[in-house]
Design a protein around this motif. Structure first.
Motif, PDB file in Angstrom:
ATOM      1  N   LEU A  14       2.839   2.568   2.243  1.00  0.00           N
ATOM      2  CA  LEU A  14       2.843   3.377   3.452  1.00  0.00           C
ATOM      3  C   LEU A  14       4.276   3.759   3.797  1.00  0.00           C
ATOM      4  O   LEU A  14       5.236   3.098   3.381  1.00  0.00           O
ATOM      5  N   LYS A  57       0.816  -1.220   0.000  1.00  0.00           N
ATOM      6  CA  LYS A  57       0.000   0.000   0.000  1.00  0.00           C
ATOM      7  C   LYS A  57       0.847   1.267   0.000  1.00  0.00           C
ATOM      8  O   LYS A  57       0.313   2.369   0.073  1.00  0.00           O
ATOM      9  N   ARG A 103      -4.593   4.838   2.979  1.00  0.00           N
ATOM     10  CA  ARG A 103      -3.175   4.960   3.353  1.00  0.00           C
ATOM     11  C   ARG A 103      -2.927   6.205   4.203  1.00  0.00           C
ATOM     12  O   ARG A 103      -2.255   6.139   5.230  1.00  0.00           O
TER      13      ARG A 103
END
Length: 357
Positions: free
Chosen positions: A36, A34, A122
């Motif tokens: 992050l 994702k 996110r």
């Protein structure tokens, strides 16, 4: 206050669970997938480690210091929030894994595992981590003001030393355990050892000391061994102090010797060719060198001598034993009930309504 103290005492164990989630492959994979900011998770790990370094000292000081108790409560709250956030990330990782494994996964299953993290945002996750880091920063800044020290070792709570005395009528459910250990004690050849060390292992409060007391005072033991001694060792493993307790016990005299070598020489002379039983209760020491110093005069006893060691620690049991440890299990529900009735009502029969419970 007691409930608060018990709750905070469990925090160090819970923190290990949180570390496990941070280190987990699923969390790491979803962070990469994702996109992050991985440095946020690493900062969270470092901050929690900083908290862990002073946790032992805080858990000891909370009993007498209200401010430390409040500090721990705030720390517990933020750690729980971090754990909840990691659970959300884990849930997203599970959802992605199932979706990847089967395109035919039912929507009902996906909906179930997606709640409450259906839409993985996110920026929202990163914002939550930043907020937790901010709170941790504020909490950790207070540790110096509270005098919390890094690296303080957790010690077991001190308790009144045990003795060999026991009220046998108040003991339930330990006859089988008693007989099993008596069989070991009364055999002169246990595992081919001249002197056998038999650990009784179990969690705190399960009845290790009570079982040892029952055995120590049994007629069979009194008739089988020439010498008996009981010593409560506890967390402060004092070779000289424990040796002195044993020596005074078998001589029934006060000992003024202050030199360990002289004391052990005197004890050795008392034990030569004598069959003895020693009970060392509540042992925590994990240092084999210290244990070896303590038992050196015991080696001069007669074949068939025995040492019972009660401990909560499998590590301690494995260090001292030369026969299999005896692991003490919890009592049956019926025996627990009998014990409760004895303490609650003494020798008075409880009413029918209580018995019906």
């Amino acid at each position: 206050m007691a409930a608060e103290v018990v709750g905070e005492a469990l925090l160090s164990a819970f923190l290990q669970v949180v570390f496990g989630k941070i280190y987990s492959k699923d969390v790491r994979n979803i962070i990469r997938r994702k996109k992050l900011d991985n440095t946020l998770l690493e900062n969270l790990r470092i901050k929690l480690l900083s908290a862990e370094w002073v946790l032992n000292d805080a858990e000891e000081k909370q009993i007498k210091n209200r401010d430390v108790r409040k500090w721990l409560a705030n720390l517990k709250e933020v750690i729980y929030d971090a754990d909840n956030l990691l659970d959300e990330i884990n849930t997203e990782a599970l959802r992605c894994e199932i979706e990847g494994e089967s395109e035919n996964t039912s929507q009902q299953v996906l909906n179930f595992i997606s709640t409450p993290f259906t839409a993985f945002n996110r920026r929202d996750v990163e914002s939550k981590i930043k907020e937790i880091l901010k709170r941790l920063d504020f909490i950790l800044q207070q540790k110096d003001f509270l005098g919390l020290k890094v690296g303080v070792q957790n010690k077991p709570p001190r308790r009144t030393p045990s003795t060999s005395l026991v009220e046998e009528s108040a003991v339930y459910g330990r006859n089988d355990d008693k007989n099993a250990i008596l069989d070991l004690l009364l055999s002169d050849e246990v595992g081919g050892n001249k002197i056998s060390v038999i650990p009784i292992v179990g969690m705190g409060g399960i009845g290790k000391t009570t079982l040892a007391q029952l055995i120590y005072n049994s007629d069979d033991v009194m008739n089988h061994f020439e010498i008996k001694a009981w010593a409560c060792v506890s967390d402060d493993f004092d070779v000289f102090g424990t040796t002195k307790i044993i020596f005074e016990s078998i001589t029934s005299q006060t000992c003024d010797i202050t030199d360990l070598n002289r004391l052990q020489e005197n004890l050795k002379q008392k034990l030569v060719e004598k069959k003895f039983l020693f009970v060392l209760d509540d042992v925590w020491n994990e240092d084999y060198i210290e244990w070896d110093k303590l038992k050196s005069p015991f080696e001069f006893g007669s074949c068939g001598s025995k040492i019972i060691v009660t401990t909560r620690s499998d590590k301690v049991a494995n260090m001292v034993r030369n026969v299999l440890s005896y692991t003490l299990k919890t009592m049956s529900e019926d025996d627990c009930w009998l014990l409760f009735v004895k303490h609650a009502f003494g020798n008075i029969e409880p009413g029918e309504s209580i018995t019906a419970l």
